[in-house]
Design a protein around this motif. Structure first.
Motif, short mmCIF file in Angstrom:
data_model
loop_
_atom_site.label_atom_id
_atom_site.label_comp_id
_atom_site.label_asym_id
_atom_site.label_seq_id
_atom_site.Cartn_x
_atom_site.Cartn_y
_atom_site.Cartn_z
N LYS A 203 24.90 12.60 102.25
CA LYS A 203 25.11 11.49 103.18
C LYS A 203 25.51 10.19 102.48
O LYS A 203 26.43 9.51 102.92
CB LYS A 203 23.81 11.27 103.98
CG LYS A 203 23.97 10.40 105.22
CD LYS A 203 22.68 10.47 106.06
CE LYS A 203 22.76 9.48 107.21
NZ LYS A 203 21.53 9.52 108.02
N TYR A 204 24.82 9.88 101.39
CA TYR A 204 25.04 8.57 100.75
C TYR A 204 25.62 8.68 99.33
O TYR A 204 25.83 7.66 98.68
CB TYR A 204 23.73 7.80 100.69
CG TYR A 204 23.12 7.53 102.05
CD1 TYR A 204 23.70 6.60 102.92
CD2 TYR A 204 21.99 8.20 102.47
CE1 TYR A 204 23.16 6.35 104.17
CE2 TYR A 204 21.43 7.96 103.72
CZ TYR A 204 22.02 7.04 104.57
OH TYR A 204 21.48 6.79 105.80
N GLY A 205 25.84 9.88 98.85
CA GLY A 205 26.32 10.04 97.49
C GLY A 205 25.17 10.26 96.53
O GLY A 205 24.01 9.96 96.84
N GLN A 206 25.49 10.80 95.37
CA GLN A 206 24.46 11.13 94.37
C GLN A 206 24.77 10.38 93.08
O GLN A 206 25.86 10.49 92.55
CB GLN A 206 24.45 12.65 94.13
CG GLN A 206 23.59 13.10 92.98
CD GLN A 206 22.10 12.95 93.29
OE1 GLN A 206 21.63 13.27 94.37
NE2 GLN A 206 21.38 12.41 92.33
N ASN A 207 23.80 9.62 92.62
CA ASN A 207 23.95 8.94 91.34
C ASN A 207 22.71 9.16 90.50
O ASN A 207 21.62 9.29 91.04
CB ASN A 207 24.14 7.42 91.55
CG ASN A 207 25.59 7.10 91.86
OD1 ASN A 207 26.48 7.38 91.08
ND2 ASN A 207 25.81 6.52 93.03
N GLY A 208 22.90 9.19 89.20
CA GLY A 208 21.76 9.33 88.31
C GLY A 208 21.44 10.78 88.02
O GLY A 208 22.03 11.70 88.59
N GLU A 209 20.49 10.95 87.11
CA GLU A 209 20.18 12.30 86.60
C GLU A 209 19.42 13.14 87.63
O GLU A 209 18.52 12.65 88.30
CB GLU A 209 19.31 12.18 85.35
CG GLU A 209 20.12 11.90 84.11
CD GLU A 209 19.28 11.96 82.84
OE1 GLU A 209 18.08 12.31 82.92
OE2 GLU A 209 19.84 11.67 81.78
N ILE A 210 19.82 14.40 87.72
CA ILE A 210 18.99 15.36 88.44
C ILE A 210 18.88 16.62 87.57
O ILE A 210 19.77 16.90 86.75
CB ILE A 210 19.54 15.75 89.83
CG1 ILE A 210 21.00 16.26 89.73
CG2 ILE A 210 19.46 14.59 90.80
CD1 ILE A 210 21.49 16.91 91.02
N ILE A 211 17.79 17.36 87.74
CA ILE A 211 17.62 18.59 86.98
C ILE A 211 17.76 19.77 87.93
O ILE A 211 17.06 19.86 88.94
CB ILE A 211 16.24 18.61 86.26
CG1 ILE A 211 16.20 17.47 85.23
CG2 ILE A 211 16.02 19.95 85.56
CD1 ILE A 211 14.82 17.19 84.69
N VAL A 212 18.73 20.62 87.64
CA VAL A 212 18.99 21.78 88.48
C VAL A 212 18.88 23.04 87.62
O VAL A 212 19.59 23.18 86.63
CB VAL A 212 20.39 21.71 89.11
CG1 VAL A 212 20.62 22.87 90.05
CG2 VAL A 212 20.60 20.39 89.84
N ASN A 213 17.97 23.90 88.01
CA ASN A 213 17.71 25.14 87.27
C ASN A 213 17.53 24.88 85.77
O ASN A 213 18.09 25.58 84.93
CB ASN A 213 18.84 26.15 87.50
CG ASN A 213 18.92 26.60 88.95
OD1 ASN A 213 18.01 26.33 89.74
ND2 ASN A 213 20.00 27.26 89.31
N GLY A 214 16.80 23.79 85.48
CA GLY A 214 16.46 23.50 84.09
C GLY A 214 17.53 22.75 83.31
O GLY A 214 17.32 22.37 82.17
#
Lengths: 134, 368
Positions: free
Chosen positions: A77-88
């Protein structure tokens, strides 16, 4: 006796009809979601939902997507910024806000949470999307 | 015991030595410097005569970066931010010092129909505000599709303005039809009027601003520093990203001829070349998702002079292409893994500046 038959019939039909309607509703939303996905998402997340290692996180069998329903809706909806951890694996790629309507977001969420081995039992509705804040 | 002691001292000395070497290595290996920090998607940027920067963020912000500070330019038109659409490229008039014109492209939902399409505007800057805004071109019809808005802006040596619009996700109708917008390179006079010698001015119903057609989604365009030719690159689907030199009235083949296939792996054409259509000068298969394009024309980078730089969104590197006789003869990856590379410019100081997503604008330093 007659009443009993009517009641039994009623119970039966209602039991039968409701889940059917639901599955149909979910399936329609998933179908519309596929169209949205093919337009807005496929370039980066690819047709198999696997993304690109270290750049575009996978959606297929993604722990982040399946465990963070609201955050995932928010990202679309608003966009994704910054770190995320996906499947390690750590990802830090910006996803711009896509400009989708709440209905389109619900549809594409239903598609991605029910594809490539993902399974989601609770349908995402436009109302749910509308309540997600920045 | 004695030999051990000696060995220890030797090891210690070795460590010192290697440490010193490592430090030195880090210094020479570091080949960039962050100039503008903390940008999200710096889609396009340009240097003003005072060396400050105007930076387009795709989300619809025009940033003025001066003396290490960001300020936001006011008065932007309404921008349609959806899919790949938003605030796109920015360029200055060749005689900016006297004319003051700034040109930029963006997606707009003005006009008939739902959705949006690529728009070219010029405006002047007055106290951090855009004034005298003029829409020079608005592609139609609007579309809710999220793909392929282009776009890049470039001037040639005669002062003509070129800009690109992608096929807007309608490859079967737009790119091969000169009566329709999208999938084209356009040429205009600097005031937005259509040059009398544009190739299709006398074709019935043709969009007279079209200069070449059969393009998919060009997001790189640069004037060759010596020949003055306009070079572009464009995204292929899965495979078939291309470099082209733009010639008047020519058909670049999309989607009839391509080295690419559909995202899902199926084919849409078995031709990579068609007589009468222009073949690419180079193609990337698999796709790198090219964005931003610049020639190195300064002497700062030594033997890299004359090389073409192309950013990769997909694999996050800067592709240094050695060009000989209009062929790419060698490629080398620079700045690998910093982020998606969106925009490239040679600055007035001769250094190369690169817009990297989620990082900022960086300056490429010559390797010693």
């Amino acid at each position: 006796m007659r009443y009993l038959i009517i009641i039994i019939l009623f119970v039966f039909t209602s039991c039968n009809l409701n889940p059917k309607q639901n599955t149909k509703e979910v399936q329609n939303s998933i179908d519309r979601g596929f169209v949205v996905y093919s337009d807005f998402c496929v370039t980066c997340h690819l047709p198999n939902g696997k993304g690109v290692a270290k750049v575009f996180p996978p959606l297929a069998e993604s722990d982040y997507l399946m465990n963070n329903r609201s955050l995932s809706i928010r990202a679309i909806k608003y966009g994704q910024n910054g770190e995320i951890i996906v499947n390690g694996e750590t990802y830090n790629t910006a996803m711009a806000p896509l400009g989708l309507s709440d209905k389109e977001i619900a549809d594409v969420m239903n598609y991605i949470t029910n594809s490539w081995g993902n399974k989601n039992d609770t349908m995402i509705t436009p109302e749910e999307v509308s309540k997600i804040k920045k | 015991m004695k030999p051990f002691k000696f060995l220890n001292i030797l090891l210690f000395l070795l460590t010192l030595n290697s440490c010193a070497q490592d430090n030195k290595k880090v210094n020479t290996v570091k080949d960039y410097e962050i100039i503008v920090p903390e940008l999200s998607i710096p889609w396009g940027f340009v240097f003003l005569p005072d060396n400050s920067l105007l930076i387009n963020e795709k989300s619809g912000e025009l940033i003025h970066f001066k003396n290490g500070k960001k300020s936001f330019i006011e008065g932007l038109p309404e921008i349609y931010v959806r899919g790949q659409g938003g605030l796109l490229d920015i360029e200055l008039h060749p005689d900016y010092k006297n004319s003051g014109w700034i040109y930029f492209t963006y997606a707009s939902s003005d006009g008939e129909g739902r959705g949006g399409n690529t728009t070219l505007m010029r405006a002047q800057l007055n106290n951090n505000k855009l004034v005298n805004k003029e829409v020079l071109y608005k592609a139609s019809p609007n579309s809710t599709r999220g793909q392929h808005f282009g776009s890049r802006i470039e001037f040639d040596n005669e002062g003509y303005l070129y800009f690109t619009i992608g096929d807007r996700g309608n490859r079967d109708e737009n790119p091969q039809d000169i009566t329709r917008d999208c999938g084209k390179v356009y040429r205009l006079n600097d005031d937005g009027s259509i040059p009398e010698d544009n190739p299709f001015v006398n074709e019935p119903n043709a969009k007279a601003a079209i200069y070449s057609y059969g393009h998919r989604n060009p997001q790189g365009m640069i004037k060759h520093p010596e020949t003055g030719d306009i070079w572009t690159h464009e995204h292929g689907p899965r495979g078939g990203d291309e470099i082209n030199i733009i010639e008047k009235g020519k058909n670049y083949g999309w989607p009839l001829a391509s080295f690419g296939i559909n995202y899902i792996g199926t084919k849409f054409t078995d031709k990579t070349t068609i007589p009468g259509m222009k073949d690419p000068l180079h193609h990337w298969t698999p796709s790198i998702a090219p964005s931003g394009m610049a020639f190195i024309s300064s002497d700062i980078y030594g033997e890299w002079k004359g090389n073409l730089l192309v950013g990769s969104l997909k694999f996050q590197y800067l592709d240094r292409c050695v060009i000989e006789n209009n062929k790419v003869t060698k490629k080398e990856k620079l700045l690998e893994g910093l982020g998606r590379i969106r925009s490239i410019k040679q600055g007035p100081d001769g250094y190369i500046y690169v817009g990297v997503e989620n990082l900022g604008i960086i300056k490429l330093l010559p390797k010693k």
